[in-house]
Design an enzyme around this catalytic site. Structure first.
Site, PDB file in Angstrom:
ATOM      1  N   ASP A  55       0.828  -1.222   0.000  1.00 15.61           N
ATOM      2  CA  ASP A  55       0.000   0.000   0.000  1.00 15.61           C
ATOM      3  C   ASP A  55       0.863   1.272   0.000  1.00 15.61           C
ATOM      4  OD1 ASP A  55      -2.425   1.389   0.076  1.00 15.61           O
ATOM      5  OD2 ASP A  55      -3.226   0.241   1.763  1.00 15.61           O
TER       6      ASP A  55
ATOM      7  N   ASP B 114      -9.962   3.887  -3.765  1.00 16.95           N
ATOM      8  CA  ASP B 114     -10.674   2.682  -3.323  1.00 16.95           C
ATOM      9  C   ASP B 114     -12.097   2.634  -3.864  1.00 16.95           C
ATOM     10  OD1 ASP B 114      -8.407   2.200  -1.895  1.00 16.95           O
ATOM     11  OD2 ASP B 114      -9.358   2.212   0.077  1.00 16.95           O
TER      12      ASP B 114
ATOM     13  N   TRP C  75      -2.966   3.709  -5.900  1.00 17.32           N
ATOM     14  CA  TRP C  75      -4.217   4.373  -6.325  1.00 17.32           C
ATOM     15  C   TRP C  75      -4.095   5.144  -7.642  1.00 17.32           C
ATOM     16  CZ3 TRP C  75      -2.553   6.665  -1.266  1.00 17.32           C
ATOM     17  CH2 TRP C  75      -2.695   5.727  -0.227  1.00 17.32           C
ATOM     18  N   GLY C  76      -3.174   4.716  -8.502  1.00 17.79           N
ATOM     19  CA  GLY C  76      -3.022   5.395  -9.788  1.00 17.79           C
ATOM     20  C   GLY C  76      -2.179   6.652  -9.733  1.00 17.79           C
TER      21      GLY C  76
HETATM   22  C1  GLA Z   1      -5.923   1.539   1.370  1.00 15.55           C
HETATM   23  C2  GLA Z   1      -6.051   0.545   0.228  1.00 15.55           C
HETATM   24  C3  GLA Z   1      -7.209  -0.397   0.499  1.00 15.55           C
HETATM   25  C4  GLA Z   1      -6.966  -1.137   1.814  1.00 15.55           C
HETATM   26  C5  GLA Z   1      -6.756  -0.121   2.941  1.00 15.55           C
HETATM   27  C6  GLA Z   1      -6.270  -0.811   4.218  1.00 15.55           C
HETATM   28  O1  GLA Z   1      -7.034   2.390   1.444  1.00 15.55           O
HETATM   29  O2  GLA Z   1      -6.235   1.220  -0.996  1.00 15.55           O
HETATM   30  O3  GLA Z   1      -7.370  -1.314  -0.563  1.00 15.55           O
HETATM   31  O4  GLA Z   1      -5.837  -1.965   1.674  1.00 15.55           O
HETATM   32  O5  GLA Z   1      -5.779   0.854   2.597  1.00 15.55           O
HETATM   33  O6  GLA Z   1      -6.053   0.100   5.266  1.00 15.55           O
END
Ligand code: GLA
Length: 375
Positions: free
Chosen positions: A131, A195, A174-175
């Site tokens: 992440d 997300d 996230w791009g």
């Molecule tokens: C981010 C990621 C999610 C998830 C959360 C966990 O928002 O994009 O997919 O893994 O963290 O905290």
């Protein structure tokens, strides 16, 4: 060092804890989900990864700086879960983060890339979702966000490669910094958007994205997907209750034709038959898992009506028609150009094979998707 080139040749399939359970996870949930995957036919459909998301680690590392699984929720540790997954013919995935802390504020891999990769390899982990929270940009003065992402994902990628243990690496920034342009050098898949929320097209207020917004962005990135390197429009919400069955059918059909990872985000232990029927549609899974690994191109788009085409390895094509608008639309399809070979199409929801010629006009209700394999 390069990551294992034989992994994720088709989009990964399995389950991930986050969409349904967020941080409320424990060893019982993981074991029961594994048993469900192995005993209820999911494994045979291709759903083999059981991916534990954020929330598995204790708030402190040990004296040697190693990750410790939360002693209350994961008293048996991760190695035991990986062994159990393997004995059931499944694979185990885990989660960490490039920053100081995970998005939930737990320990993460910044400056611990080597030791974390070694720990995961020792535990027998097969998949890592990495992440992008709490990233110390201030330690990279003058560098763009993209450059920092290339450096930090490069570090964890090298660390995994040098363990010699085969692990899929899934980037989750996230791009940001256009990972589709460079992600294939360091990872097997990369998130393309924020997300996902369990809503069709209503704009969420908390920074997450609705299904249609995710589709609009991800569907334009077809050129960057292929075996071993896929765009990731986020995990499935199918079955979590926020959309209608028809909207979930659209969600699944679009993820299949976009060669997206198929990571179930609902409670697999307790699934309604109409939800299982969507996720277990073998014709759609075959479109997703086709060995060419091509993501569908949007070949036509007007009035929020999208036509997508995905070439398949035996010369067939998958064709989808998605009505993202809020009203029924009448659509005329030209089968001479969509099905130039045998003029036959199998409707992948009804299973019916039709012979086609010239043009046909059909009415498509709001939010629905028709999808065919044309031969
Ligand atoms: C981010 C990621 C999610 C998830 C959360 C966990 O928002 O994009 O997919 O893994 O963290 O905290």
């Amino acid at each position: 060092m390069a990551l294992d080139p034989g992994l994720a040749l088709t989009p990964p399939m399995g389950f991930n804890t986050w969409n349904r359970f967020a941080g409320n996870i424990d060893q019982n949930l993981i074991e029961q989900t594994m048993d469900t995957m192995a005993n209820q036919g999911w494994r045979e459909l291709g759903y083999i990864y059981l991916n534990i998301d954020d929330g598995w680690m204790a708030p402190q590392r040990d004296d040697q700086g190693r990750f410790v699984p939360d002693p209350v929720r994961f008293p048996g540790g991760i190695r035991r879960l990986a062994d159990r997954a393997h004995s059931l013919g499944l694979k185990l995935g885990i989660y960490s983060c490039c920053g100081y802390k995970t998005c939930m504020g737990l320990p993460a891999s910044y400056n611990h890339e080597r030791i974390d990769a070694e720990t995961f390899a020792e535990w027998g982990v097969d998949y890592l979702k990495q992440d992008w929270c709490h990233v110390p940009y201030e330690e990279f003065p003058g560098k763009s966000h993209r450059e920092v992402a290339e450096i930090l994902y490069g570090r964890i990628s090298d660390a995994i490669a040098s363990t010699g243990h085969a692990m899929v690496l899934s980037m989750c920034n996230w791009g940001d910094g256009e990972p589709w342009l460079w992600g294939a050098k360091v990872a097997h898949l990369w998130r393309t958007t924020s997300d996902i929320a369990d809503v069709f097209s209503q704009k969420p207020t908390n920074g997450t994205w609705d299904l249609v917004s995710i589709f609009r962005k991800n569907s334009r990135l077809a050129a960057y997907a292929g075996p071993g390197h896929f765009n990731d429009p986020d995990m499935l919400e199918v079955g979590n209750g926020g959309m209608s069955v028809e909207e979930y059918q659209s969600h699944f059909a679009l993820w299949c034709i976009m060669a997206a990872p198929l990571l179930i985000g609902a409670d697999m232990r307790d699934m309604a038959p109409e939800i299982r029927a969507i996720l277990a549609n073998t014709d759609l899974i075959a479109v997703n898992q086709d060995r060419l690994g091509i993501q569908a191109e949007v070949v036509d788009e007007h009035d929020d009506l999208f036509t997508l085409v995905k070439p398949l390895s035996n010369g067939d094509r998958a064709v989808a028609l998605f009505n993202a608008s809020d009203s029924a639309q009448s659509v005329t399809l030209n089968w001479n150009s969509l099905a130039p070979r045998k003029r036959q199409a199998k409707d992948l929801w009804s299973g019916k094979v039709e012979t086609l010629s010239g043009t046909s006009t059909l009415s498509l209700p709001a939010h629905e998707t028709r999808i065919w394999r044309v031969m």
